[in-house]
Enzyme design. Structure first.
Site, PDB file in Angstrom:
ATOM      1  N   MET A  37       0.166  33.682 -21.737  1.00 32.18           N
ATOM      2  CA  MET A  37       1.324  33.420 -22.582  1.00 32.18           C
ATOM      3  C   MET A  37       0.965  32.437 -23.695  1.00 32.18           C
ATOM      4  O   MET A  37       1.378  32.603 -24.848  1.00 32.18           O
ATOM      5  CB  MET A  37       2.484  32.884 -21.730  1.00 32.18           C
ATOM      6  CG  MET A  37       3.799  32.787 -22.478  1.00 32.18           C
ATOM      7  SD  MET A  37       4.344  34.381 -23.146  1.00 32.18           S
ATOM      8  CE  MET A  37       5.387  34.998 -21.821  1.00 32.18           C
ATOM      9  N   LYS A  91       9.894   2.806   6.544  1.00 31.22           N
ATOM     10  CA  LYS A  91       9.243   2.962   7.853  1.00 31.22           C
ATOM     11  C   LYS A  91      10.007   2.245   8.961  1.00 31.22           C
ATOM     12  O   LYS A  91      10.167   2.777  10.059  1.00 31.22           O
ATOM     13  CB  LYS A  91       7.811   2.409   7.765  1.00 31.22           C
ATOM     14  CG  LYS A  91       6.991   2.667   9.016  1.00 31.22           C
ATOM     15  CD  LYS A  91       5.556   2.205   8.853  1.00 31.22           C
ATOM     16  CE  LYS A  91       4.735   2.636  10.073  1.00 31.22           C
ATOM     17  NZ  LYS A  91       3.331   2.204   9.966  1.00 31.22           N
ATOM     18  N   PHE A 121       0.838  -1.200   0.000  1.00 29.72           N
ATOM     19  CA  PHE A 121       0.000   0.000   0.000  1.00 29.72           C
ATOM     20  C   PHE A 121       0.877   1.256   0.000  1.00 29.72           C
ATOM     21  O   PHE A 121       1.816   1.370   0.777  1.00 29.72           O
ATOM     22  CB  PHE A 121      -0.930  -0.007   1.216  1.00 29.72           C
ATOM     23  CG  PHE A 121      -1.776   1.243   1.312  1.00 29.72           C
ATOM     24  CD1 PHE A 121      -2.716   1.533   0.331  1.00 29.72           C
ATOM     25  CD2 PHE A 121      -1.593   2.139   2.353  1.00 29.72           C
ATOM     26  CE1 PHE A 121      -3.467   2.693   0.398  1.00 29.72           C
ATOM     27  CE2 PHE A 121      -2.346   3.295   2.433  1.00 29.72           C
ATOM     28  CZ  PHE A 121      -3.285   3.572   1.448  1.00 29.72           C
ATOM     29  N   GLN A 122       0.572   2.159  -0.889  1.00 28.80           N
ATOM     30  CA  GLN A 122       1.308   3.423  -1.051  1.00 28.80           C
ATOM     31  C   GLN A 122       2.792   3.196  -1.325  1.00 28.80           C
ATOM     32  O   GLN A 122       3.634   3.987  -0.911  1.00 28.80           O
ATOM     33  CB  GLN A 122       1.110   4.341   0.153  1.00 28.80           C
ATOM     34  CG  GLN A 122      -0.309   4.889   0.224  1.00 28.80           C
ATOM     35  CD  GLN A 122      -0.453   6.080   1.154  1.00 28.80           C
ATOM     36  OE1 GLN A 122       0.242   6.212   2.136  1.00 28.80           O
ATOM     37  NE2 GLN A 122      -1.404   6.955   0.824  1.00 28.80           N
TER      38      GLN A 122
END
Lengths: 576, 210
Positions: free
Chosen positions: A481, A163, A113-114
């Site tokens: 622009m 982590k 996850f992530q």
């Protein structure tokens, strides 16, 4: 000295040792241990509203101070959101250390996850990056990251921390030295080459200084000034180098390049010796490179050997820190014999007179109207209020060019903009970083209505921390622009450039708890800007300007510098 | 003409990716790449053969030298160097052709490393052009299987390698506000390079792979 602590705590200790007083970030799953350690630590974390803006804010901080800017994001989406800011700081050589969380080492590669391959993704958009695999190597890596970011040609360095490394406990022994055997920093400059440069400069009849962001990065503004004064020669500062020589200095011409002044570009085209200092001969400066400075012998000073000869092969390359090189060059120039100095003095004087005549003939002057606010008028007013002393953080587009042309900076690190990458959405978040870095300074965020809407979430950060930033939206209702290019090069077929909906500034600012106002009449402008500056807190001033104004002068892409267009060729039909 | 690049780099994860990234970012296709540890297990030697536009070759070398993990990148294309490549070939060899194949192998100084009723497995080491020829000759004997190692190249000029010395980290002294200040200016490691080449003057000096 050693004591048991978590990796997260250790990382904070390393940041403190590197002199970090505040950094910008956004927490997430895997950075929980890091944020937990921050809870009772004195280091200041600034919570932004989007990770991209954390990196832009860190850039604003770094650009305003010259110190390393630090940002932090979680794994996966947090890390990928940093990418634009990393590339932006890479392009503009801004020292950044980005800390990202990563999934635990055991989970890396398992599509956890992530999880994203941050180390792989950011390889090409950082100066260097690290994946920390054990706690033991963490302190070493953090110090290496700071050293690499700040030394040589500055740039972004990313440290990816899993982590479990944050959570692991270990004895912290402060790192006293780092060793990067392959990391070469060239600072001194070759003495023989510097000597030859001095000779070339005194031999020149039409000398010219082309100074860039390297002057700011090296802190060489005083040396640049001395160089210009010893030889009494004209100086242009690029978009990244504005403030390198005070705009009011008699030797300062203007910005060169696509939207540079006539004098700057004519000077570039006609000089016989060009002293290029901390520049990279960017295509927005040189136009068609084969036609650039055709008569010039080029002396190129840069700290990055890979810049030498990349776009223009110099006649005299000097690899070194531009400050150290200029210190020696100035000394050699000053020590030349009076005869040597006098040899071409008359020619140099005539040349400078010619440059001044060009400047007088086609000045970068604001234009005014009785019925609508001209964007140039707006920039002239900001210039008046800042008095060369305020920090101006610009977004990207027409307003950026007008601001660069018309706001005069008396010091370096006041003009903050995204030059190389041209990242819209840069202005507002970078002003947050700049205001944290320089709480004493008046900070303007000068943005367009396009870029402003890309960074609107950061109004919350500004309100949250009560930052007294003056947000000035140059609102022309278009992506100006792009519209200008569609008008000039795509038969005025205005495709997807009209920004039809813009929030009510007063209500928008009010919703965040500060003041805002919209103005559209020229007579309101001065008073409204003054009121914004007087306001102790943040202020959002939405300035409706004429929609179809184009930035001139302009060198069309791929054209030679002396093929610049000074103004609209003929009236262009308004779209129905 | 192909460019031959020899690199000495730190034996670290991601180092290979950084080097090849310089080439892939420009869309260059790598012809061969070999990498192995040196006598110093912390370093690797890499040889890359790649088709680079001649005017960009110096730029590519400079960009590789800029990489933090790269100790030295040199262009061996036109400097005195030896280049060798190993090839393994399996060739089907019916009885009537066996002697001819062995004779041919001998000419190319190839060794027979396996022999069976099916045919031979041959091994040859030579410069890449010679290996091309050998492969061509062997193909005339029918279907063959070829595995090439990619080129390894060594400069014949003694090249001193100078490494950067260690750098002190900030002391981390704090002022009254708890803010720590570092006096370090970017680029403390003293070095000079006058011509865009990588020349350094530093305290630590080691002779490569000795």
């Amino acid at each position: 000295m050693s004591n048991l602590m978590s990796g997260a705590k250790m990382l904070l200790e390393c940041l403190v040792r590197e002199g970090v007083d505040c950094f910008f970030g956004y927490p997430g799953g895997v950075t929980l241990p890091f944020y937990d350690a921050m809870y009772d630590h004195h280091i200041r974390h600034i919570l932004v509203r989007h990770e991209e803006n954390a990196c832009f804010a860190a850039e604003g901080y770094a650009r305003a101070t010259g110190k390393v800017g630090v940002c932090c994001a979680t794994s996966g989406p947090g890390a990928t959101n940093l990418i634009t800011g990393l590339v932006d700081s890479m392009m503009d050589s801004i020292p950044i250390v980005a800390i990202t969380g990563q999934v635990s080492t055991k989970l890396i590669g398992s599509d956890a996850f992530q999880e994203a391959d941050t180390f792989g993704i950011t390889r090409s958009c950082t100066k260097h990056n690290f994946l920390v695999k054990t706690l033991a190597e963490l302190p070493q890596i953090v110090h290496e990251a700071f050293y690499i970011a700040a030394s040589g040609r500055p740039g972004p360095v990313l440290v990816d921390v899993p982590k479990d490394v944050f959570q692991a406990q270990g004895h912290y022994t402060p790192v006293t030295s780092i060793h990067l055997p392959g990391y070469k920093v060239f600072t001194e400059g070759h003495t023989g080459q510097v000597k030859r440069a001095a000779q070339m400069i005194w031999d020149a009849e039409r000398p010219w200084v082309y100074a860039g962001g390297g002057i700011i990065a090296a802190g060489a503004t005083q040396d640049l000034r001395e160089l210009a004064e010893i030889v009494d020669m004209p100086v242009v500062c690029t978009l990244m180098g504005l403030g390198g020589l005070p705009a009011e200095h008699p030797n300062f011409v203007s910005m060169p390049g696509m939207h540079g002044s006539y004098a700057a570009n004519m000077g570039m085209s006609n000089c016989d010796v060009m002293i290029a200092l901390g520049v990279r001969f960017d295509d927005r400066v040189t136009g068609r490179i084969s036609a650039f400075a055709p008569h010039a012998k080029v002396i190129h000073v840069d700290i990055d050997p890979a810049e030498i000869g990349k776009n223009r092969v110099p006649d005299l390359p000097i690899v070194g820190d531009v400050k150290r090189v200029l210190e020696r060059l100035n000394k050699m120039l000053a020590e030349a014999t009076p005869e040597r100095k006098a040899k071409n003095a008359a020619a140099r004087k005539a040349w400078f007179a010619q440059v001044r005549a060009w400047k007088q003939e086609f000045p970068l002057a604001p234009s005014y109207s009785d019925t609508e606010i001209k964007p140039q008028h707006l920039m002239a007013e900001i210039d008046r209020l800042s008095g060369g002393q305020a920090i101006v953080c610009s977004d990207v587009g027409q307003h950026q060019m007008w601001a660069a042309q018309l706001i005069r900076f008396s010091e370096p690190r006041l003009w903050i903009n995204s030059g190389g990458l041209g990242s819209m959405g840069f202005g507002l978040p970078s002003s947050i970083g700049a205001q944290f870095a320089r709480p004493d300074k008046l900070v303007f965020a000068v943005v367009g209505d396009g870029g402003f809407q890309m960074s609107i979430p950061e109004l919350a950060t500004i309100a949250n921390y009560g930052l007294p930033i003056k947000i000035v939206v140059m609102n022309n209702g278009y992506l100006g622009m792009v519209r200008q290019w569609q008008e000039l090069f795509y038969n005025n077929r205005l495709s997807a450039v009209e920004l039809e909906c813009f929030p009510d500034a007063e209500k928008l600012a009010g919703a965040y708890g500060f003041k805002g106002r919209t103005i559209e009449k020229p007579h309101e402008l001065a008073g409204a800007l003054e009121a914004a500056v007087r306001e102790p807190g943040p202020y959002l001033l939405n300035v409706k300007v004429s929609s179809f104004e184009n930035v001139y002068p302009m060198i069309p892409a791929g054209a030679a510098v002396n093929e610049m267009v000074m103004g609209p060729p003929e009236p262009v039909a308004m779209p129905k | 003409m192909l460019q031959v690049i020899s690199l000495l780099l730190e034996n670290k994860p991601g180092a290979l990716m950084r080097v090849t990234g310089v080439l892939t970012a420009r869309g260059y296709n790598i012809e061969t790449l070999t990498v192995a540890r040196t006598l110093d297990p912390e370093l690797s030697r890499m040889t890359i053969v790649v088709d680079v536009d001649p005017i960009l070759r110096a730029q590519v070398i400079k960009q590789m030298n800029k990489l933090v993990n790269v100790l030295q990148a040199v262009d061996l294309t036109e400097s005195p160097a030896v280049c060798r490549e190993l090839v393994l070939i399996r060739v089907r060899a019916p009885l009537e052709m066996r002697t001819a194949i062995l004779k041919e192998a001998e000419i190319f100084k190839a060794r027979v490393i396996d022999s069976s009723t099916e045919g031979f497995a041959l091994e040859a080491t030579d410069d890449p052009e010679k290996v091309d020829e050998f492969v061509q000759v062997m193909r005339s004997y029918g279907d063959i299987e070829v595995i090439r190692s990619g080129a390894v190249a060594m400069s014949l000029e003694a090249k001193k390698l100078r490494l950067q010395p260690p750098i002190a980290t900030p002391t981390g002294s704090r002022d009254a506000n708890g803010v720590s200040h570092t006096g370090r200016r970017p680029g403390e490691a003293r070095a000079s390079g006058g011509d865009g080449a990588t020349r350094q003057e530093d305290e630590v000096e080691v002779t490569e792979e000795s």
